[in-house]
Scaffold this motif. Structure first.
Motif, PDB file in Angstrom:
ATOM      1  N   ALA A  36     -28.398  -6.492  19.766  1.00  0.00           N
ATOM      2  CA  ALA A  36     -27.412  -6.111  18.742  1.00  0.00           C
ATOM      3  C   ALA A  36     -26.026  -5.954  19.365  1.00  0.00           C
ATOM      4  N   ASP A  37     -25.974  -5.409  20.586  1.00  0.00           N
ATOM      5  CA  ASP A  37     -24.692  -5.252  21.271  1.00  0.00           C
ATOM      6  C   ASP A  37     -24.063  -6.613  21.566  1.00  0.00           C
ATOM      7  N   ILE A  38     -24.886  -7.540  22.053  1.00  0.00           N
ATOM      8  CA  ILE A  38     -24.384  -8.883  22.375  1.00  0.00           C
ATOM      9  C   ILE A  38     -23.950  -9.613  21.107  1.00  0.00           C
ATOM     10  N   VAL A  39     -24.750  -9.493  20.052  1.00  0.00           N
ATOM     11  CA  VAL A  39     -24.444 -10.162  18.785  1.00  0.00           C
ATOM     12  C   VAL A  39     -23.123  -9.639  18.218  1.00  0.00           C
ATOM     13  N   ALA A  40     -22.901  -8.326  18.333  1.00  0.00           N
ATOM     14  CA  ALA A  40     -21.656  -7.741  17.827  1.00  0.00           C
ATOM     15  C   ALA A  40     -20.456  -8.281  18.602  1.00  0.00           C
ATOM     16  N   ASP A  41     -20.596  -8.433  19.914  1.00  0.00           N
ATOM     17  CA  ASP A  41     -19.506  -8.987  20.724  1.00  0.00           C
ATOM     18  C   ASP A  41     -19.224 -10.438  20.335  1.00  0.00           C
ATOM     19  N   LEU A  42     -20.291 -11.212  20.131  1.00  0.00           N
ATOM     20  CA  LEU A  42     -20.126 -12.605  19.725  1.00  0.00           C
ATOM     21  C   LEU A  42     -19.435 -12.701  18.368  1.00  0.00           C
ATOM     22  N   ALA A  43     -19.792 -11.799  17.457  1.00  0.00           N
ATOM     23  CA  ALA A  43     -19.197 -11.823  16.115  1.00  0.00           C
ATOM     24  C   ALA A  43     -17.691 -11.616  16.188  1.00  0.00           C
TER      25      ALA A  43
END
Length: 339
Positions: A36-43
């Motif tokens: 979730a942390d990585i996905v938020a950064d990608l977003a």
């Protein structure tokens, strides 16, 4: 991360013909990033991904990243201290240091020499091995050969990486895969066989499918110093060569698949790991898996997984363990050992 002691090998056996792991250790930097942390950064970068997408394709749910001021040698130092404690050894007992890493502290000297200074020991050979994700298998093989030849009696073998430094966070196919960490073993001379057989290979024709094509010249970075990977090509090669290496070490040791108690492959992708186990006709219960919480830590992944299995009570004296690595180069190899 702590470590658990294995029963110690024979101490300083003069003229010993074998080597045996007497202690394991590992260390993960405190910062844990979930999918979730990585996905938020990608977003925030306008790149779409999801926890489900990452888990389905890789089996990874989290990874650890080192703080900006923390280097590979710092992670290696913590893992080494845990391994020494597990083996009942002092740093002064070490007469060989081999560090497997693709993310060294600096161009030179070696991370092994930097680790040697941090451990407070002097005089023994210390050098790095660069075989990317196969690095620990390569380093363990070299240490075993040096012990068997009488050149060393108590070796510290470490895999350590800060892959977060070379990730392209605009490439969702690679930045979600990797993490930082270190694992270490103490390999000692022994009258009883520990490392039974090893098998190493490389094929430079496949350099381009997994690489970090950058260098330093005249004080400037040339090329692109970020990881590049052709995932499909790596996947196709990995399963086949891992099976070949596994069968090669079994043949050298006079063992069969049925003799394997635990399989510890490089923790890159759960599909590659499961595929290798199936080809060896091993139940998935015999597969040591840490990729879900560690991600791909390159040369650190095998010793991290080994220490986790020892610490959790899975692996004990008398067990037969297969270690396998595959990585950029293209490199691959396997080690069969008895505890």
């Amino acid at each position: 991360m702590t470590s658990t002691a294995l029963p110690s090998a024979a101490n300083a056996v003069t003229g010993a013909r074998f080597s045996r792991i007497s202690g394991t250790g590992s260390y993960l930097p405190p910062r844990r990033l979930s999918n979730a942390d990585i996905v938020a950064d990608l977003a925030q970068r306008g790149i779409e991904s999801s926890d489900e997408w990452i888990v389905e394709r890789t089996g990874i749910r989290a990874r650890h990243f080192a703080a900006p001021e923390v280097n590979s040698s710092d992670l290696a130092l913590e893992a080494s201290r845990h391994a020494l404690e597990a083996a009942g050894r002092a740093a002064a007992d070490i007469d060989l240091i081999i560090v497997a890493t693709s993310t060294p502290d600096m161009v030179f000297p070696s991370t092994a020499c930097i680790l040697q200074r941090k451990l407070g020991v002097h005089g023994c050979p210390a050098f790095d091995v660069q075989a990317v994700c196969s690095g620990f298998v390569y380093a363990l093989t070299v240490a075993d050969a040096m012990i068997r030849s009488g050149s060393a009696r108590c070796a510290l073998v470490v895999g350590t990486e800060v892959f977060s430094r070379i990730l392209d966070f605009n490439d969702r196919t690679t930045c979600v895969l990797f993490g930082d960490g270190a694992g270490a073993v103490i390999l000692e001379a022994s009258e009883q066989p520990g490392l039974l057989a090893t098998d190493l290979h490389a094929d430079g024709r496949h350099v381009d499918i997994l690489c970090t094509p950058g260098t330093v010249s005249g004080g400037e970075v040339l090329g692109q110093p970020l990881l590049k990977m052709d995932g499909q090509a790596v996947f196709k090669l990995a399963v086949g060569v891992l099976e070949q290496a596994a069968r090669a070490v079994l043949a050298k040791a006079g063992r069969s698949e049925a003799d394997i108690d635990w399989l510890i492959p490089h923790q890159a992708n759960i599909r590659i790991m499961n595929g290798t186990a199936r080809k060896l006709k091993l139940p998935l219960e015999k597969l040591v898996v840490t990729v879900d919480e560690h991600g791909n830590t390159s040369a650190a992944s095998i010793p991290l997984a080994l220490d986790h299995a020892v610490r959790s009570g899975k692996i004990g004296r008398g067990d037969t363990v297969m270690l396998e690595g595959v990585g950029g180069g293209f490199t691959w190899g396997a080690v069969l050992l008895d505890f």
